[in-house]
Write an enzyme that holds these catalytic residues in place. Structure first.
Site, short mmCIF file in Angstrom:
data_model
loop_
_atom_site.label_atom_id
_atom_site.label_comp_id
_atom_site.label_asym_id
_atom_site.label_seq_id
_atom_site.Cartn_x
_atom_site.Cartn_y
_atom_site.Cartn_z
N GLY A 191 14.10 -24.43 21.82
CA GLY A 191 15.20 -24.83 22.69
C GLY A 191 16.52 -24.29 22.19
N ASP A 243 15.54 -22.35 11.07
CA ASP A 243 16.85 -22.30 10.43
C ASP A 243 16.77 -21.96 8.95
OD1 ASP A 243 18.05 -22.94 12.82
OD2 ASP A 243 18.55 -25.00 12.27
N LYS A 257 17.93 -36.55 28.90
CA LYS A 257 17.46 -37.90 28.60
C LYS A 257 17.90 -38.30 27.19
CE LYS A 257 13.40 -38.06 31.57
NZ LYS A 257 11.93 -38.21 31.60
#
Length: 175
Positions: free
Chosen positions: A10, A36, A148
């Protein structure tokens, strides 16, 4: 040995690491490999025309190292850095791989390279065709609504994972 691998992809700063760490707290025998952790040194990161370091591109990552870490985990599931404590031999080892370009890495090198126009004229249209077909068969791909609340997303993902783990445990017993 059966393993269970979860990919979380994402947008940068979209909650992937938070979701992965929350899942790890609740899932036994769970490890995380985070994209990362594989950024190249800042001195090797390109700068755009505005002077911004270009971290959000595949070239900013050492993907070979990341793939090596994943391979090492696969060879010895559950025995890598990032594992939860209290591993149980009966539990299926779980690996969560999370990153912003997780599904964009292609290890193939084309020699000789594709002829001009081949990608745009053939490869990309075929990719779109097959992606539409895959979207019709989404039983293994879950798309989350990022609007959400974090708790709702966690609950949804955790429930889906525990159901899949139960199915795998049942398969182990019958095998």
């Amino acid at each position: 040995m059966r393993t269970f691998v979860i990919g979380i992809g994402g947008v940068t700063n979209g909650g992937k690491t938070t979701l992965a760490k929350n899942l790890q707290k609740h899932l036994p025998n769970c490890s995380i490999i985070s994209q990362d952790d594989f950024f190249k040194p800042e001195s090797e990161i390109e700068t755009d025309k505005n002077g911004f370091l270009q971290y959000d591109v595949l070239e900013a990552l050492n993907m070979e190292q990341m793939m090596s870490a994943i391979s090492c985990w696969m060879e010895s599931p559950g025995h890598s850095v990032g594992s939860t404590d209290g591993r149980s031999a009966e539990e299926i080892p779980i690996l969560i791989i999370e990153g912003f370009l997780l599904f964009n890495y292609n290890t193939r090198v084309y020699e000789p390279p594709d002829p001009p126009g081949y990608f745009d004229g053939h490869v990309w249209p075929m990719y779109l065709k097959h992606r539409r077909e895959m979207e019709d068969i989404t039983w293994e791909v879950v798309y989350l609504d990022g609007t959400k609340p974090e708790e709702d997303l966690f609950s949804q993902v955790y429930e889906d994972i525990t159901k899949q783990l139960e199915k795998q445990k049942c398969l182990q017993v019958t095998a």
